[in-house]
Scaffold this motif. Sequence first.
Motif, short mmCIF file in Angstrom:
data_model
loop_
_atom_site.label_atom_id
_atom_site.label_comp_id
_atom_site.label_asym_id
_atom_site.label_seq_id
_atom_site.Cartn_x
_atom_site.Cartn_y
_atom_site.Cartn_z
N MET A 191 -29.84 3.24 -33.54
CA MET A 191 -30.67 4.60 -33.97
C MET A 191 -32.25 4.12 -34.21
SD MET A 191 -28.38 6.34 -34.85
CE MET A 191 -28.52 7.89 -35.59
N ARG A 192 -32.84 4.83 -33.16
CA ARG A 192 -34.12 4.74 -32.95
C ARG A 192 -35.37 5.77 -32.85
NH1 ARG A 192 -34.09 2.30 -26.82
NH2 ARG A 192 -32.68 0.82 -27.86
N GLY A 193 -34.95 7.25 -32.99
CA GLY A 193 -35.71 7.96 -32.47
C GLY A 193 -35.64 9.56 -32.63
N VAL A 194 -35.80 9.98 -33.13
CA VAL A 194 -36.01 11.41 -33.25
C VAL A 194 -36.23 12.31 -32.48
CG1 VAL A 194 -35.49 11.78 -35.56
CG2 VAL A 194 -37.64 11.98 -35.04
N ASP A 195 -35.59 13.22 -32.15
CA ASP A 195 -36.37 14.69 -31.55
C ASP A 195 -36.30 16.20 -31.46
OD1 ASP A 195 -33.70 13.58 -29.76
OD2 ASP A 195 -33.73 15.96 -29.07
N CYS A 196 -36.82 16.89 -30.76
CA CYS A 196 -36.77 18.50 -31.32
C CYS A 196 -36.57 19.04 -29.37
CB CYS A 196 -37.20 18.72 -32.14
SG CYS A 196 -39.09 18.52 -32.01
N ILE A 229 -37.48 4.72 -37.43
CA ILE A 229 -37.53 5.04 -35.97
C ILE A 229 -38.87 4.98 -35.33
CG2 ILE A 229 -37.64 7.36 -35.86
CD1 ILE A 229 -35.86 7.22 -36.93
N THR A 230 -38.86 4.54 -34.12
CA THR A 230 -40.11 3.83 -33.74
C THR A 230 -40.22 5.27 -32.46
OG1 THR A 230 -38.22 3.09 -32.03
CG2 THR A 230 -39.31 1.69 -33.65
N HIS A 231 -39.58 6.10 -32.18
CA HIS A 231 -39.61 6.99 -31.17
C HIS A 231 -40.07 8.63 -31.93
CE1 HIS A 231 -36.07 7.50 -28.32
NE2 HIS A 231 -36.36 8.55 -28.69
N LEU A 232 -40.54 9.17 -31.31
CA LEU A 232 -40.91 10.62 -31.94
C LEU A 232 -40.95 11.21 -30.34
CD1 LEU A 232 -40.51 13.72 -33.05
CD2 LEU A 232 -42.91 13.01 -33.55
N ASP A 233 -39.94 12.30 -29.77
CA ASP A 233 -39.75 13.14 -28.39
C ASP A 233 -39.70 14.68 -29.37
OD1 ASP A 233 -39.36 14.52 -26.03
OD2 ASP A 233 -37.13 13.53 -25.60
N MET A 234 -40.97 15.52 -28.48
CA MET A 234 -40.89 16.79 -29.04
C MET A 234 -40.99 17.28 -27.92
SD MET A 234 -42.19 16.94 -32.10
CE MET A 234 -42.81 18.68 -32.50
#
Length: 417
Positions: A191-196, A229-234
């Motif tokens: 589980m490394r990122g979140v995106d929207c 969390i190491t990445h955020l994808d917008m």
Amino acid sequence: MSFTYKETELFAEQCAVTELAKTHGTPLFVYSKAAITANWQQFSQHWPAPHKLCYAVKANSNLAVLNVLARLGAGFDIVSGGELARVLAAGGKAEDVVFSGVGKSHEEIAYALDQNIGCFNVESSAELERIQHIASEKGVVAPISLRVNPDVDAQTHPYIATGLKANKFGIAMGEALDVFRRGQALENLDMRGVDCHIGSQILTPQPFLDAADRMFNLIGTLREEGIQITHLDMGGGFGIPYQHEEKLEVSGYLQELQRRAKEIGNLTLMLEPGRAIVGNAGIMVTKVEYYKPGSEKNFLLVDAGMNDLLRPSLYNAYHDIVPVQRHQGVDEPLVDVVGPVCETGDFFGHARHLAAQEGDLLAVMNAGAYGFTMASNYNTRPRAAEVMVHGETASLIREREPLASLWQGEHVLGDDA
Ligand SMILES: *Cc1c(COP(=O)(O)O)cnc(C)c1O
């Protein structure tokens, strides 16, 4: 600009559009390599590594387009196993691919894991369980980001707004922490990122920044729980002017996003632009079949239809329509530009001033995104040819479909059936 007049003739870079139509027929999609490149660089020059850009393949998935972008160092955002296969066929690498989409099948997940996909953008807890199951069978660990719904109003067309509670995409902000905890407990998930992705054709930075702030908050909460969390994808959604809209200033938004991310620390940012890379890099050329004046309305009937370019019919979208050869000093009657498909919704523009006659060519502008990729064979119409120009060179990048290919794979019943 890549599509401009030289005197009375429309050119695509250094190629006369009339000549392209003569060689390849109509309807014809024409893309400019220079425009795709410039659009890409508008993002990449303000987006230093380790931040990443993943071109959204569904906007235009022609192999030549993907290949040009792969050579510019693009990653890719896909929404199906088919798009992954296209990216690989075009010379892209699976490690540089993020897999979005609400309905990933078993086969697609297995295929993506076999290819070493860069990340799954997961849209539900059921999908999380499914990926865990498949990854554990294969004895691999799947890289995971959760698509969270920031519940901001992108103020765009309802069909392309995706960030509100009331639509099918993503996990509600209020449930995100629970789903993350569940994901952490599953052995074969990383589980490394979140995106929207809040919607499409958005022309001001504010909705993006509002969404980003909500995502930063979530990342803070997750980190307090010990979830790194190491990445955020917008996501994507950067709009382009189709009519008279003010252009979205991408550079300001990208810089502001990086500034805010720095405050959080240890965060790689990702974006998934589609339309902004290819939209204004393509036109659709069509030939006038008939001029049909009437008492209420005049119609220009053209040889392209809603099966070739669906956006006006689907979203009531506006596209500029211009003559490929300008006629000086002639009357420009008010016309509706319509196609031959047997649907009243088959139109490209209403109430346009255009002087055109049978045999004349028209260009539907800004047709590079969600044009060919949405094309169908409705009314048993072969899909159009596609050409990419580069300076004075024009390359056929997709042949017009031969008619007989439209019923390839169909079978009439045998005598005993
Ligand atoms: C469609 C889509 C994009 C690209 O959207 P554009 O408006 O073309 O930039 C990016 N990310 C996701 C998840 C999408 O569904």
